[in-house]
Design a protein around this motif. Structure first.
Motif, PDB file in Angstrom:
ATOM      1  N   CYS A 102      -8.720  -3.345  -5.360  1.00  0.00           N
ATOM      2  CA  CYS A 102      -9.203  -2.423  -4.321  1.00  0.00           C
ATOM      3  C   CYS A 102      -8.570  -1.047  -4.461  1.00  0.00           C
TER       4      CYS A 102
ATOM      5  N   TYR B 134       0.818  -1.213   0.000  1.00  0.00           N
ATOM      6  CA  TYR B 134       0.000   0.000   0.000  1.00  0.00           C
ATOM      7  C   TYR B 134       0.851   1.262   0.000  1.00  0.00           C
TER       8      TYR B 134
ATOM      9  N   ILE C  91      -1.970  -2.386  -8.078  1.00  0.00           N
ATOM     10  CA  ILE C  91      -1.633  -3.809  -8.180  1.00  0.00           C
ATOM     11  C   ILE C  91      -2.900  -4.639  -7.992  1.00  0.00           C
ATOM     12  N   GLY C  92      -3.724  -4.241  -7.053  1.00  0.00           N
ATOM     13  CA  GLY C  92      -4.956  -4.989  -6.818  1.00  0.00           C
ATOM     14  C   GLY C  92      -6.185  -4.158  -7.155  1.00  0.00           C
TER      15      GLY C  92
HETATM   16  S1  SF4 Z   1      -4.973  -3.104  -3.814  1.00  0.00           S
HETATM   17 FE1  SF4 Z   1      -4.009  -4.935  -2.989  1.00  0.00          FE
HETATM   18  S2  SF4 Z   1      -1.825  -4.532  -3.220  1.00  0.00           S
HETATM   19 FE2  SF4 Z   1      -2.845  -2.584  -3.432  1.00  0.00          FE
HETATM   20  S3  SF4 Z   1      -2.818  -1.712  -1.370  1.00  0.00           S
HETATM   21 FE3  SF4 Z   1      -4.776  -2.758  -1.629  1.00  0.00          FE
HETATM   22  S4  SF4 Z   1      -4.402  -4.771  -0.783  1.00  0.00           S
HETATM   23 FE4  SF4 Z   1      -2.378  -3.870  -1.157  1.00  0.00          FE
END
Ligand code: SF4
Lengths: 89, 362
Positions: free
Chosen positions: B344, B331, B341-342
């Motif tokens: 969320c 994060y 990357i994710g």
């Molecule tokens: S989207 Fe995934 S990788 Fe990015 S901060 Fe949130 S939990 Fe971490």
């Protein structure tokens, strides 16, 4: 994704011609006119009613009174507050 | 609407928040299920305005965030096919699968257009008869009926160059799955506003009864959310587990049966995979047999493979309420809204994105 602001219905339109119910409402969205589909509306709005719109579809029809009732409910939830500065009895 | 402003009025919000300070006298954990609630809570700074003992955690209510990476891969596969035009909600476009995102496919030459309504995707299909218009359908009970209506319209108009990936999901099953998790320890559930407009406030009653969980349906204005929190705190502290409807202007006990009928006409319940939560039985909406001509998996020969989640991404634990975004080692370091990357961190309703935009934590 959820737009929560009720939009007021200005005009109703029929696209299939002969059907009794209108299928499109022209709504006022922040001063701009926009067409929304009524396929999912729980109740076909009258002109002047409000609709909640999601992804181009009206998903709920409401009147000003219904909004006011909701407001009243919230006021009542906060009503156990003593008036400013006073002690609770 | 003349009174719309009043739902944002500080006076009523402040009175409700003060009420919260009077009633909350022990630690409470409240989960907001809906991504739009998450964003509103952050945008209006509500986390810092409620009593310290009231812990707000986010749940699995961002449709893009719970779409598994394997489905995103299928969307990207479709985009890379010749003669396919992808029409998608904007939130999906930058979500990375294991082999790029729709945005990357577009920069390599794929045709990807952002639409606001599934009906706009159908309009594109009529405009470009020599293309196959593909709509990746993700969303919950609010969105699924709009897609059902679009499919019915496509059939009525005899449009053949239109197909969808049927990836919509229904809300109650993952909530049941979450509440069965003994580690979660949630006292109350702030139920989503517009999903509830369709399924009705009564839809949460089994959950409230079976898990003795206090539920409140709330709208999205600060006063709405504050009212929902007052309802939940009162219920929990008085030992009640009911469903209280604080959003009566939009939500009824029974919901919108017309929208549900359309949804049931086109879709059938099936087991489906949720990112972070795994396979949940009866939680997905597949196309019924009569509508299989609109199924992109067949029409475009999409290859659906299970794909591991991005390495190090903690979205799964965040969607289950076990972790907060800053607990993820990526994060703000390698994962930011510019370079997510994710999921969320991508979706405007994602918890990581909301945290990044609105909290001091960078
Ligand atoms: S989207 Fe995934 S990788 Fe990015 S901060 Fe949130 S939990 Fe971490």
């Amino acid at each position: 994704m959820c737009l929560a602001i009720p939009m007021q219905v200005k005009e109703l339109k029929t696209i299939f011609g002969d059907l009794a119910d209108p299928q499109i409402a022209v709504v006022d969205a922040d001063g701009m006119e926009k067409e929304v589909r009524l396929d999912l509306a729980d109740r076909i709005p009258d002109i002047g009613d409000y609709v909640i719109v999601h992804a181009g579809f009206a998903i709920h029809t409401l009147t000003e009174e219904e909004a006011l009732t909701n407001l009243q409910l919230m006021r009542e939830m906060a009503a156990s507050l003593p008036p400013n500065g006073e002690e609770m009895p | 609407m003349k009174c719309a402003r009043e739902f944002r009025d500080r006076a009523i919000t402040d009175a409700l928040l003060e009420e919260l300070f009077m009633i909350v006298d022990r630690p409470l954990r409240i989960m907001e299920v809906c991504g739009t609630h998450t964003v509103s809570i952050f945008r209006h700074g509500l986390r810092s305005l409620v009593p310290k003992q009231l812990e707000l955690i986010s749940g699995p209510g961002c449709p893009v965030c719970v779409t598994p990476a394997g489905h995103v891969d299928a969307f990207v596969q479709a985009a890379r096919k010749k003669d396919v035009l992808v029409a998608t909600f904007g939130d999906l476009i930058r979500v990375p699968g294991s082999d790029g995102s729709l945005a990357e496919a577009r920069s390599e030459g794929a045709t990807v257009e952002v639409v606001y309504s599934p009906m706009d995707a159908l309009t594109l299909a009529r405009k470009y008869p020599d293309k196959i218009v593909f709509f990746p359908a993700v969303g919950f009970e609010t969105t699924a009926p709009t897609i059902a209506a679009t499919i019915l319209e496509a059939r009525r108009l005899g449009i053949e160059n239109f197909c969808i990936f049927a990836g919509c999901k229904v809300m109650p099953p993952p909530l049941v799955a979450l509440m069965s998790d003994p580690q979660l320890n949630v006292d109350g559930l702030l139920c989503p506003g517009h999903v509830s407009a369709i399924i009705g406030a009564d839809a949460y009653r089994p959950l409230a009864e079976k898990y003795h969980l206090s539920c409140a349906v709330a709208g999205f204005e600060p006063a709405d959310i504050a009212a929902g929190l007052v309802s939940l705190s009162r219920q929990v502290l008085e030992g009640r587990a009911k469903v209280e409807n604080c959003y009566t202007r939009v939500v009824t006990a029974a919901g919108n049966s017309r929208a549900r009928e359309l949804m049931e006409t086109v879709f059938v319940r099936e087991d489906t995979l949720w990112r972070g939560l795994g396979l949940i039985s009866g939680s997905g909406l597949g196309l019924r047999k009569e509508f299989e001509q609109f199924d992109a998996v067949n029409k475009l020969q999409l290859d659906l493979k299970p794909v591991p989640e991005p390495k190090g991404c903690k979205c799964g634990e965040i969607l289950q309420g076990h972790l907060l975004p800053p607990d993820c080692p990526l994060y703000g370091r390698t994962c930011t809204p510019m370079q997510p990357i994710g999921p969320c961190m991508v979706s405007s309703e994602g918890t990581c994105a909301a945290y990044y935009r609105f909290s001091g934590h960078k």
